[in-house]
Design an enzyme around this catalytic site. Structure first.
Site, short mmCIF file in Angstrom:
data_model
loop_
_atom_site.label_atom_id
_atom_site.label_comp_id
_atom_site.label_asym_id
_atom_site.label_seq_id
_atom_site.Cartn_x
_atom_site.Cartn_y
_atom_site.Cartn_z
N HIS A 1 7.16 -2.27 10.90
CA HIS A 1 6.69 -2.80 9.62
C HIS A 1 7.70 -2.59 8.49
CE1 HIS A 1 3.58 -4.54 7.21
NE2 HIS A 1 3.50 -3.51 6.39
N MET B 1 0.82 -1.21 0.00
CA MET B 1 0.00 0.00 0.00
C MET B 1 0.86 1.26 0.00
SD MET B 1 -2.66 1.20 2.98
CE MET B 1 -1.35 1.77 4.07
N SER C 1 3.92 -6.48 2.45
CA SER C 1 2.68 -6.06 3.08
C SER C 1 1.50 -6.63 2.32
CB SER C 1 2.64 -4.55 3.20
OG SER C 1 1.75 -4.17 4.22
N GLN C 2 0.55 -5.80 1.85
CA GLN C 2 -0.64 -6.37 1.21
C GLN C 2 -0.30 -7.17 -0.05
OE1 GLN C 2 -3.13 -2.91 0.54
NE2 GLN C 2 -2.29 -2.54 -1.51
N ASP D 1 5.51 -4.27 14.99
CA ASP D 1 4.73 -3.65 13.92
C ASP D 1 3.73 -2.64 14.47
OD1 ASP D 1 3.19 -3.16 11.53
OD2 ASP D 1 3.96 -5.08 10.77
#
Length: 309
Positions: A290, A42, A116-117, A234
């Site tokens: 993260h 993202m 991530s995503q 995170d």
């Protein structure tokens, strides 16, 4: 969720102080390298020189001759970035599958790494599009059981991220928001599991919450390794246990369960229990926020171990 940009500005991101050494390169096995597909997270894009561009550079320097395809969803970098927020995820998966299938350099198979995503999106590719075959899947901070919160919006796309946060607060399961806001499509409300299973247009489907698609199970089990990297500190992903396929217990937004305690695992709906028995599930943890990992850790624990086979 993310912002892979922290992958750089923060520790690396990939702290370029540490470029691959001659010793690292000598560990390359000498065979024709398996191609690599990358999917960003993202707020990032395929080709940002400070994030995915630097990842591509590190991999290419560590594994001489490797072909790397960093997926662009859309026709340009601006579209690619916006689509990470506003393009239906199922449409993104279709586009990614077509780009992979149309790339002649990937026809014999490839390894994949999602940030991530991008981690759960590439898992959807593995489940839905088995040809060409994905060999190893590395998920770096992916949210495989979804998210229930968007606590921090760092990076250059923070304004758009804040807008998305407001839409999620307004109603993640309202049809218009479900169909057009990416993060809503992997929003998982543990306080209303019934609504999540009924309304989620992406996550509930790929996690076999309502109907078991046996081809998803068969296809995912073709992986040699499914590697999940969790960040112990995170502050972007909530809960962080989702990065290892855990989540909040139904009815709670504080207590969590592990993958091994989940119905998804116990009923083996995705084949994860079978994969664990075969030694195909790899769980790695990093003491950082993260996507904050060092170049040295990334090369030794990911590139040479799972992208060089």
């Amino acid at each position: 969720m993310e912002i892979v940009r922290s992958f750089l500005i923060s520790s690396l991101i990939l702290a370029f102080v540490a470029q691959p050494t001659t010793a690292d390169r000598l560990l390359y096995n000498g065979d024709a390298p398996v191609p690599l597909v990358i999917w960003h997270g993202m707020g990032d894009s395929c080709c940002n020189p400070l994030s995915m561009g630097s990842i591509k550079d590190i991999v290419e320097k560590t594994i001489p001759g490797i072909y790397v395809n960093s997926l662009m969803i859309g026709s340009n970098v601006v579209e690619d970035t916006l689509n990470g927020f506003l393009k239906n995820v199922n449409d993104q998966i279709l586009e990614a599958c077509k780009k992979i299938a149309d790339d002649p350099k990937l026809k014999n198979g490839y390894n994949a790494i999602g940030f991530s995503q991008g981690g759960q999106f590439l898992r959807a590719v593995a489940q839905r599009c088995p040809q060409p075959p994905m060999r190893n899947l590395v998920s770096v901070g992916g949210q495989h059981q979804g998210i229930f919160g968007l606590p921090r919006c760092p990076g250059e796309s923070s304004s758009l991220c804040e807008y998305v946060r407001k839409l999620l607060d307004y109603g993640a399961y309202i049809s218009f928001i479900q169909d057009h806001v990416v993060q809503a499509e992997y929003w998982h409300d543990p306080l209303n599991e019934k609504l999540y299973k009924e309304k989620s247009v992406f996550l509930a489907e790929i996690n076999q919450e309502n109907i078991v698609n046996t081809s998803y199970r068969t296809n995912l089990m073709q992986l040699k390794n499914f590697v999940m990297v969790k960040f112990n500190n995170d502050s972007v992903v909530q809960p962080k246990e989702t990065e290892w396929f855990g989540f909040y217990k139904p009815g709670s937004d504080t207590d969590t369960y592990s993958l091994e305690e989940s119905p998804l695992y116990l009923e083996d709906r995705l084949g994860l229990k079978s994969m664990a028995a075969q030694g195909k599930l790899q769980f790695l943890a990093v003491d950082g926020d993260h996507l904050q990992i060092s170049t040295d850790w990334f090369i030794k624990n990911i590139v040479l171990k799972y992208l060089n086979i």
